[in-house]
Design a protein around this motif. Structure first.
Motif: not given
Length: 380
Positions: A50-56, A209-217, A225-236
């Protein structure tokens, strides 16, 4: 005013949202996880994100497939601009495919020609990272042919099913054909969370990978908590997901109502000069929108019809956009009107009529009557 759409929000929906708001737990938690399970099951997928919108959803899908600057993504020409915008936001270039005049979806024969051209050169072939078909207005694209071509050239497919949750082709759900499928929960969709989106798929590593990308990596599998890549904040949010879960329980009823209303429009408008939507064999559409084609390709006439219907208490809209001919893409790539002739004709003639689950027959008759008056006046 007979509105273009009204979401199906009832007491059960309001209660679910109220309970989450009262709990104080508002950001991505058990409600989101439960909603993901519901959507994955409906889409015939093992996992959902789940993410913030379909564009995300579309943006993350391309990032997860390693679409980078200089790459190419093949995409339909006729869609809401987000479908092409996410390609640009990855630094890649869209290659647009014209559409079929009956379904408004990507034309597989045009896709085949484009693939032969692009894949004929090793240099170009390595840059083609994905094919992005759209299920226009809740009617699935010809995924059998699209997947045949994609498999031949080993190109992953991302389904833009923004309008198509619950639709199917040959009894196979939208979202289950490609590597990933994306859905929208905008208020014009059958299921709404206000805003919101979902990615479905079967590859557990891709989902991680998608779950990491939607939540700051942040690694979703890590105990701490461990950040494995540069992600975004696309959470629902939790209250969006709670609304989505109650909406999902009504999806079959909503689709059935929309199908009945579409049949009603067919009966009311069958003897006019309008071109009505078609449903090819094997397709079960959602009728997210009921889009007709006016008899005149004069774009000014279409815009005049929308304005005159509004004056008469009926809200309508265009179908969607011929994306390559919007200012940004036309200027950036030098596209001309004749480059996408079918999409251009459909764009100029398309008119979306009011449609929502609890619309009455009387309202439909009013819409049809007022539209017929305008068409008759045009013929004089």
């Amino acid at each position: 005013m007979i509105r273009l759409t009204i979401p199906s929000i009832e007491n059960e929906d309001l209660k679910a949202v109220q309970e989450v708001l009262a709990s104080g737990h508002l950001v991505q938690g058990p409600q989101v996880a439960a909603f993901e399970i519901q959507v994955a099951a409906r889409a015939g997928a093992d996992f959902a994100v789940a993410v913030s919108n379909c564009t995300a959803a579309l943006h993350l899908s391309l990032l997860a497939l390693d679409v980078r600057a200089g790459d190419v993504v093949i995409v339909t020409a006729y869609s809401w601009v987000a479908t092409a915008n996410v390609i640009e936001l990855c630094g890649a270039h869209p290659v647009f495919v014209d559409i079929r005049p009956d379904t408004f979806n990507m034309d597989p024969s045009v896709l085949e020609s484009i693939l032969k051209r692009l894949m004929g050169s090793q240099e170009t072939a390595r840059r083609v990272k994905a094919i992005l078909p759209v299920h226009a207005f809740g009617l699935m694209a010809d995924m059998s042919e699209i997947m045949r071509l994609a498999d031949r050239y080993e190109i992953p497919v991302v389904e833009d099913g923004a309008c198509a949750l619950g639709a199917s082709l040959d009894e196979r759900p939208a979202g289950s054909w490609g590597k990933l499928g994306c859905f929208s929960f905008h208020p014009r969709k059958a299921v709404t969370t206000g805003e919101g989106g979902m990615i479905v798929g079967n590859d557990d590593e891709l989902i991680r990978l998608l779950k990491a990308l939607r939540n700051h990596g942040q690694d979703p599998h890590s105990q701490s908590p461990d950040f494995i890549l540069p992600g975004l904040n696309y959470r629902m949010t939790e209250f969006q997901a709670a609304l989505g879960s109650t909406q999902m329980k009504k999806l079959d009823h909503i689709i059935s109502s929309r199908k009945r209303l579409a049949q009603g429009y067919g009966e009311l408008l069958c003897e006019t000069s309008l071109t009505l939507p078609v449903v090819p064999p094997g397709h079960l559409p959602v009728f997210q929108s009921y889009v007709v084609l006016l008899p005149d390709e004069d774009r000014g006439f279409r815009d005049d019809v929308i304005a005159r219907l509004r004056e008469r208490g009926v809200e309508t809209a265009i179908g969607t956009w011929n994306m390559p001919m919007t200012s940004f893409f036309r200027t950036r790539y030098g596209f001309r009107q004749e480059d996408f002739p079918v999409a251009d004709r459909v764009y100029a003639r398309s008119l979306t009529l009011p449609l929502y689950a609890h619309m009455t027959r009387s309202d439909q008759e009013t819409v049809a009557e007022e539209l017929k008056k305008i068409l008759v006046e045009r013929q004089r």
